[in-house]
Design a protein around this motif. Sequence first.
Motif, PDB file in Angstrom:
ATOM      1  N   UNK A  21       7.082  10.468 -10.003  1.00  0.00           N
ATOM      2  CA  UNK A  21       8.601   9.679  -9.908  1.00  0.00           C
ATOM      3  C   UNK A  21       8.152   8.699  -8.977  1.00  0.00           C
ATOM      4  N   UNK A  22       7.385   8.563  -7.853  1.00  0.00           N
ATOM      5  CA  UNK A  22       7.334   7.591  -7.293  1.00  0.00           C
ATOM      6  C   UNK A  22       6.359   6.482  -7.616  1.00  0.00           C
ATOM      7  N   UNK A  23       5.568   6.500  -8.512  1.00  0.00           N
ATOM      8  CA  UNK A  23       4.531   5.704  -9.091  1.00  0.00           C
ATOM      9  C   UNK A  23       5.154   4.188  -9.157  1.00  0.00           C
ATOM     10  N   UNK A  24       4.772   3.355  -8.519  1.00  0.00           N
ATOM     11  CA  UNK A  24       5.205   1.893  -8.729  1.00  0.00           C
ATOM     12  C   UNK A  24       6.512   1.807  -8.101  1.00  0.00           C
ATOM     13  N   UNK A  25       7.181   2.584  -7.329  1.00  0.00           N
ATOM     14  CA  UNK A  25       8.727   2.304  -6.955  1.00  0.00           C
ATOM     15  C   UNK A  25       8.808   1.539  -5.783  1.00  0.00           C
ATOM     16  N   UNK A  26       7.433   1.185  -5.078  1.00  0.00           N
ATOM     17  CA  UNK A  26       7.610   0.205  -3.988  1.00  0.00           C
ATOM     18  C   UNK A  26       6.909  -1.047  -4.184  1.00  0.00           C
ATOM     19  N   UNK A  27       7.722  -1.961  -4.248  1.00  0.00           N
ATOM     20  CA  UNK A  27       7.197  -3.447  -4.448  1.00  0.00           C
ATOM     21  C   UNK A  27       6.126  -3.693  -3.620  1.00  0.00           C
ATOM     22  N   UNK A  28       5.300  -4.554  -3.820  1.00  0.00           N
ATOM     23  CA  UNK A  28       3.962  -5.045  -2.914  1.00  0.00           C
ATOM     24  C   UNK A  28       4.677  -5.923  -1.743  1.00  0.00           C
ATOM     25  N   UNK A  29       4.073  -5.856  -0.521  1.00  0.00           N
ATOM     26  CA  UNK A  29       4.625  -6.771   0.608  1.00  0.00           C
ATOM     27  C   UNK A  29       4.817  -8.171   0.017  1.00  0.00           C
ATOM     28  N   UNK A  38       8.126  12.777  11.473  1.00  0.00           N
ATOM     29  CA  UNK A  38       7.561  13.864  10.491  1.00  0.00           C
ATOM     30  C   UNK A  38       7.182  12.873   9.260  1.00  0.00           C
ATOM     31  N   UNK A  39       7.884  12.189   8.804  1.00  0.00           N
ATOM     32  CA  UNK A  39       7.851  11.501   7.517  1.00  0.00           C
ATOM     33  C   UNK A  39       6.632  10.154   7.570  1.00  0.00           C
ATOM     34  N   UNK A  40       6.714   9.771   9.055  1.00  0.00           N
ATOM     35  CA  UNK A  40       5.705   8.689   9.153  1.00  0.00           C
ATOM     36  C   UNK A  40       5.851   7.525   7.987  1.00  0.00           C
ATOM     37  N   UNK A  41       6.727   6.975   7.847  1.00  0.00           N
ATOM     38  CA  UNK A  41       6.883   5.864   6.918  1.00  0.00           C
ATOM     39  C   UNK A  41       6.030   4.677   6.933  1.00  0.00           C
ATOM     40  N   UNK A  42       5.747   4.136   6.120  1.00  0.00           N
ATOM     41  CA  UNK A  42       4.963   3.072   5.908  1.00  0.00           C
ATOM     42  C   UNK A  42       5.651   1.615   5.642  1.00  0.00           C
ATOM     43  N   UNK A  43       6.742   1.699   4.690  1.00  0.00           N
ATOM     44  CA  UNK A  43       7.283   0.354   4.254  1.00  0.00           C
ATOM     45  C   UNK A  43       8.500   0.413   4.465  1.00  0.00           C
ATOM     46  N   UNK A  63      18.992 -11.307  -1.089  1.00  0.00           N
ATOM     47  CA  UNK A  63      17.377 -11.467  -1.341  1.00  0.00           C
ATOM     48  C   UNK A  63      16.691 -10.203  -0.642  1.00  0.00           C
ATOM     49  N   UNK A  64      15.572  -9.985  -0.874  1.00  0.00           N
ATOM     50  CA  UNK A  64      14.841  -8.795  -0.358  1.00  0.00           C
ATOM     51  C   UNK A  64      13.400  -9.306   0.048  1.00  0.00           C
ATOM     52  N   UNK A  65      12.760  -8.656   1.120  1.00  0.00           N
ATOM     53  CA  UNK A  65      11.389  -8.697   1.671  1.00  0.00           C
ATOM     54  C   UNK A  65      10.953  -7.332   1.766  1.00  0.00           C
ATOM     55  N   UNK A 109      16.048  -1.162   5.486  1.00  0.00           N
ATOM     56  CA  UNK A 109      15.818  -0.025   4.803  1.00  0.00           C
ATOM     57  C   UNK A 109      14.520   0.470   5.217  1.00  0.00           C
ATOM     58  N   UNK A 110      14.364   1.674   5.815  1.00  0.00           N
ATOM     59  CA  UNK A 110      12.910   2.225   5.830  1.00  0.00           C
ATOM     60  C   UNK A 110      12.704   3.112   4.886  1.00  0.00           C
ATOM     61  N   UNK A 111      11.836   2.774   3.995  1.00  0.00           N
ATOM     62  CA  UNK A 111      11.684   3.540   2.355  1.00  0.00           C
ATOM     63  C   UNK A 111      11.099   4.850   2.518  1.00  0.00           C
ATOM     64  N   UNK A 112      11.711   5.618   1.839  1.00  0.00           N
ATOM     65  CA  UNK A 112      11.284   6.919   1.701  1.00  0.00           C
ATOM     66  C   UNK A 112      10.381   6.832   0.098  1.00  0.00           C
ATOM     67  N   UNK A 113       9.087   7.427   0.313  1.00  0.00           N
ATOM     68  CA  UNK A 113       7.999   7.236  -0.716  1.00  0.00           C
ATOM     69  C   UNK A 113       7.696   8.747  -1.133  1.00  0.00           C
TER      70      UNK A 113
END
Length: 362
Positions: A29-37, A286-291, A304-306, A329-333
């Motif tokens: 479900x999450x494959x490719x859902x996060x755009x690159x930096x 707990x989630x320790x988000x990265x993006x 616009x989005x970054x 937005x701190x992204x849920x992956x």
Amino acid sequence: MSIPSTDLRGAKSPFLRLCVPFILATSLAGCGSIPPPTPPDELSEFEKAGPYVPVVDRSALVAARLPSGPYRVTAGDILQLEMPVVMRALSPVATTQGPAAQVPAPHVCRVTSAGKITLPTVGEIDAASKTLEEIESAAVAAYHPKYTVHRPSVVATVRDHVTVKVSVVGAVTSPGIHSLTSDEKSLVGALMKAGGIVASGAGAIRIIGRPGDDAAKPIVLPVQGLNVAFADLALEGGETIEVLRLDPQVFTVVGLVSTPGTYPYPPGARFTLLHAIGFGGGLDIISRPRYVQVFRQDATGKILAATFDLDETWKVAAALQIKQGDIVAVVDTPTTQFRRFISGLFTGGVIASAALNLNRND
């Protein structure tokens, strides 16, 4: 005490039977859902964008700016000219009564729609758009040397200013139709008549219905601070001045933080992305988000989005200035979802084990 079997090859473990489908589902479900930096060149454009402000036509502001210098007479003004030598020479019997019987009454006249005033004996002279000093000089020239031997003294004053009406609406203390005298025909004069901009401030001022070729095109100008017009403009009468209310100056933090919400952005403050995350109570432990993604509206209204990878580009993210209206937005992956799932399993297992032990002790 026997130890239960954990045959991994047959996937007989309840833990594996629960985890394997979840891992597969979340990964797919999450494959490719996060755009690159966001790359540096695009990030530079992103940093220049926002916050959204009204488009200001500076050429229109220059054309409508309030003229500087002394007051200039306009059609409809009532002038009073004190010129005793001239009045005595022309009308020796037209004097006042009482102690000042030897002082002739001043001459009172109205500026016509053609911009002229009428003087005794000499007739009309131009007055509109002239200063009082220029009118005095014109009156002296009209009488000397033809009617007086010496240059007469002439003192001109405005006895009554003509009035015009303007409408002031929006974020002012007393909205409505207000009368302005000819020496008050300016944007600041109109705002003062309306009690000034409200304490909560305004975002912009729009002037509609100005006379002239571009009457259909409103003039928009920003507000300095909260309550001061960017510039003072001349008014002719009949305009509508709309003071646009100030949108709340805020930024929003959502996603995997402890306290998501909307936070005030005071005038003059400068917040970075790390500040914004701090306002949100920090990252979910707990989630320790990265993006993290930041959404911003540019001057044209485009969104616009970054995207930032906190593991790889945290220095860039730390230096990014958050602007008014931004959404962080701190992204849920899939990874953060899996961490919460595992935490829930172990937390639930510990609680269940403790409850079972209590029951056994009972």
